[in-house]
Design an enzyme around this catalytic site. Structure first.
Site, mmCIF file in Angstrom:
data_model
loop_
_atom_site.group_PDB
_atom_site.id
_atom_site.type_symbol
_atom_site.label_atom_id
_atom_site.label_comp_id
_atom_site.label_asym_id
_atom_site.label_seq_id
_atom_site.Cartn_x
_atom_site.Cartn_y
_atom_site.Cartn_z
ATOM 1 C CE1 TYR A 135 0.933 -1.286 4.304
ATOM 2 C CE2 TYR A 135 1.068 1.110 4.298
ATOM 3 C CZ TYR A 135 1.370 -0.114 4.878
ATOM 4 O OH TYR A 135 2.132 -0.144 6.030
ATOM 5 N N GLY A 136 2.177 1.110 0.055
ATOM 6 C CA GLY A 136 3.051 2.281 0.223
ATOM 7 C C GLY A 136 4.160 2.317 -0.809
ATOM 8 C CB THR A 137 7.743 3.107 -0.335
ATOM 9 O OG1 THR A 137 8.077 2.074 0.602
ATOM 10 C CG2 THR A 137 7.432 4.397 0.410
ATOM 11 C CG LEU A 138 7.522 -2.468 -0.585
ATOM 12 C CD1 LEU A 138 7.115 -3.627 0.338
ATOM 13 C CD2 LEU A 138 8.859 -2.800 -1.263
ATOM 14 C CD GLU A 147 8.593 -2.208 4.263
ATOM 15 O OE1 GLU A 147 8.749 -1.221 5.012
ATOM 16 O OE2 GLU A 147 8.398 -2.080 3.041
HETATM 17 N N1 PCA Z 1 6.252 -0.305 2.320
HETATM 18 C C1 PCA Z 1 5.266 -1.325 2.560
HETATM 19 C C2 PCA Z 1 4.685 -0.959 3.871
HETATM 20 C C3 PCA Z 1 4.765 0.516 3.878
HETATM 21 C C4 PCA Z 1 5.819 0.840 2.890
HETATM 22 O O1 PCA Z 1 6.199 1.914 2.554
HETATM 23 C C5 PCA Z 1 4.216 -1.276 1.473
HETATM 24 O O2 PCA Z 1 4.395 -0.571 0.470
HETATM 25 O O3 PCA Z 1 3.192 -1.943 1.626
#
Ligand code: PCA
Length: 139
Positions: free
Chosen positions: A7-10, A77
């Site tokens: 949900y984030g930077t991945l 993470e």
């Molecule tokens: N990386 C993981 C968890 C939050 C982040 O930045 C993601 O993208 O799901």
């Protein structure tokens, strides 16, 4: 193989996508439960908290990953280091096909105490945007 909801930077094209060596399951996915997604810390990190029923239905992407990629993501993470992420399972559905049976997938939840201590820069959000990713200073 495993399935991970990111949900984030991945997410595809986002700051830490180089660590995501998985195979994307096409389309976008959304959490079955409402969950609070914040942006925390000086690094402006996306932070999903395991508090079902609060926040929004959160949008992200699902990847099939092998043991090696999952291990790389866990390192990024800082899984189980104090004040960082814990990998747990949640239910998600394809956003564009809401009647589809939910899938159980891994997700990285942030330590809720960090929000309590430091507060949030933004949130609860439904989606971490490309604009927010450009402001992210971690990784
Ligand atoms: N990386 C993981 C968890 C939050 C982040 O930045 C993601 O993208 O799901």
């Amino acid at each position: 193989m495993h399935h991970v909801f990111v949900y984030g930077t991945l997410k595809q094209g986002f700051s830490n996508f180089h660590v995501n060596g998985g195979q994307r399951v096409p389309g976008r996915f959304v959490t079955v439960q409402r969950l609070p997604l914040y942006i925390v810390g000086a690094e402006l990190v996306p932070w999903l908290v395991d508090a079902p029923g609060r926040g929004e239905h959160v949008i992200g992407e699902v990847y099939a990953v092998d043991d090696r990629v999952l291990a790389d993501m866990d390192v990024l993470e800082q899984v189980d280091e104090a004040g960082w992420y814990t990998r747990r399972t949640i239910a998600v559905r394809p956003l564009e096909a809401p009647a589809t049976a939910p899938m159980t997938v891994f997700v990285y939840f942030g330590d809720p105490q960090r929000v309590a201590r430091e507060g949030a820069h933004a949130g609860p959000l439904a989606e971490f945007s490309a604009e927010q990713d450009r402001r992210y200073r971690g990784g």
